[in-house]
Design an enzyme around this catalytic site. Structure first.
Site, PDB file in Angstrom:
ATOM      1  CB  SER A 133     -10.948  57.860  88.390  1.00 14.61           C
ATOM      2  OG  SER A 133     -11.619  58.978  88.911  1.00 14.61           O
ATOM      3  CE  LYS A 163     -11.550  59.079  92.062  1.00 17.66           C
ATOM      4  NZ  LYS A 163     -12.838  59.342  91.393  1.00 17.66           N
ATOM      5  CE1 TYR A 219      -8.493  62.128  94.051  1.00 16.30           C
ATOM      6  CE2 TYR A 219      -8.729  64.285  93.022  1.00 16.30           C
ATOM      7  CZ  TYR A 219      -9.113  62.964  93.134  1.00 16.30           C
ATOM      8  OH  TYR A 219     -10.114  62.471  92.326  1.00 16.30           O
ATOM      9  CE1 TYR A 264     -14.942  57.583  87.107  1.00 21.27           C
ATOM     10  CE2 TYR A 264     -15.582  57.481  84.814  1.00 21.27           C
ATOM     11  CZ  TYR A 264     -14.639  57.723  85.777  1.00 21.27           C
ATOM     12  OH  TYR A 264     -13.391  58.110  85.396  1.00 21.27           O
ATOM     13  CB  VAL A 269     -11.718  62.032  83.297  1.00 22.44           C
ATOM     14  CG1 VAL A 269     -13.058  61.850  83.942  1.00 22.44           C
ATOM     15  CG2 VAL A 269     -10.720  62.650  84.222  1.00 22.44           C
TER      16      VAL A 269
HETATM   17  N1  LIG Z   1     -13.118  60.380  87.017  1.00 19.65           N
HETATM   18  C1  LIG Z   1     -11.886  60.778  87.153  1.00 19.65           C
HETATM   19  O1  LIG Z   1     -10.960  60.274  86.531  1.00 19.65           O
HETATM   20  C2  LIG Z   1     -11.741  61.918  88.082  1.00 19.65           C
HETATM   21  C3  LIG Z   1     -10.329  62.230  88.490  1.00 19.65           C
HETATM   22  C4  LIG Z   1     -10.046  63.694  88.476  1.00 19.65           C
HETATM   23  N2  LIG Z   1      -8.700  63.914  88.896  1.00 19.65           N
HETATM   24  C5  LIG Z   1     -11.034  64.432  89.360  1.00 19.65           C
HETATM   25  O2  LIG Z   1     -10.897  64.449  90.537  1.00 19.65           O
HETATM   26  O3  LIG Z   1     -11.962  65.025  88.886  1.00 19.65           O
END
Ligand SMILES: NC(=O)CC[C@H](N)C(=O)O
Length: 309
Positions: free
Chosen positions: A65, A68, A193, A245, A263
């Site tokens: 994430s 992002k 993605y 988050y 994550v």
């Molecule tokens: N919170 C994350 O790091 C989520 C990224 C992960 N690639 C997903 O889409 O679930």
């Protein structure tokens, strides 16, 4: 000035490391379950270009994430604020990062912010190019530019593992396609993605990217503007309101710096005008944030008065 030696950082790391045992590595992306939950590393990049670090600093993790915030900057550079925010909102959700519930509740249906999966998928959709390869090259080149590391590449294993199991993200994409937020082939978007999320970095790379955001888009050594300051500031604002988050509120109280987690256990921190911080610690809490990484940031913030509030 905070943290003037690796030893100082090493002691803080040892204190935080004990918390790793309270977390678990992510396994909903099967390849991530191979990470060692006891790993922890940290790097702090100062605005004068000096860097201090501790732990297994060369161990790589995938961006997940954290990517992002990087694609958001890229989409804003390419398409401008007006277009980007016509497709994705500004508000925190208070829900888990992969939740679908608010997508159906908001009217007109659009993801509430670019840091949740739905919003990030909508942003990745905006990255321009004639093929997935060309668009991915653009993203990875931007990561190389921000980190000053030309060796950056991605983990094919993690990308494949997520692509094959990403059913919830597929559902988010199909929902958004129905509502004209995206209009490309869903498998192609997921291919892009999942590759973006699988870009590999270590804590030194994360700290270096963090200092660019901390300095409003400026590279600390050459003073080159790598992105417009207005865009770096938008990204930092989202890092404060939604970067951790549905734990972003508590994090703002306890630590008080713009940060984005992933994550894989990575955290990118940007202390405005002062430091970039990179952390890697794969054991996660129940919201998906690095347990020892959070503790480490909390200790650093208290000790060196890092909170911007
Ligand atoms: N919170 C994350 O790091 C989520 C990224 C992960 N690639 C997903 O889409 O679930």
């Amino acid at each position: 000035m905070p943290c003037q030696s690796n030893e100082e950082l090493e002691n803080i790391l040892l204190e935080a490391k004990q918390y790793s045992s309270k977390g678990k590595v992510a396994d909903y992306i099967p390849a991530l379950s191979k990470a060692n939950p006891a790993d922890l590393s940290v790097a702090i990049y100062h605005s004068d270009g000096t860097c201090y670090s501790a732990g297994c600093i060369h161990k790589k993790i995938t961006l997940q994430s954290i990517s992002k915030v990087i694609t958001l900057a890229l989409a804003l550079i390419e398409s401008g604020e007006e277009f980007v925010f016509s497709k994705v909102g500004y508000e925190p959700t208070g829900d888990p990062f992969n939740s679908i519930v608010k997508l159906e509740m908001s009217n007109p249906s659009k993801p509430l912010n670019p840091m949740i999966n739905a919003g990030a998928l909508a942003v990745t959709h905006m990255i321009k190019g004639s093929s997935v390869e060309e668009r991915f090259q653009k993203i990875i080149d931007f990561v190389k530019l921000l980190s000053g590391n030309q060796e950056i590449s991605y983990s094919k294993e993690v990308a494949k593992s997520e692509f094959e199991t990403s059913h919830l993200n597929r559902a988010l994409c199909f929902f958004m396609k129905q509502h004209s937020i995206i209009n490309e082939d869903v498998e192609e978007l997921l291919d892009l993605y999942t590759k973006q999320c699988s870009i590999e970095v270590n804590c030194l790379d994360l700290a270096r990217i963090g200092i660019v955001f901390a300095l409003d888009g400026k590279e600390p050594i050459t003073n080159k503007q790598l992105m417009p300051s207005s865009i770096a500031r938008i990204c930092k604002t989202f890092m404060v309101t939604c970067g951790m988050y549905n734990a972003s509120g508590e994090f703002a109280v306890r630590v008080g710096i713009p940060a984005k987690s992933g994550v894989s256990g990575g955290i990118l921190g940007a202390v405005p005008a002062r430091f970039g911080i990179g952390i890697s610690g794969p054991a996660l809490d129940d919201k998906g944030n690095s347990v020892a990484g959070l503790k480490l940031l909390e200790i650093l913030a208290k000790k060196y008065d890092l909170s911007m509030f």
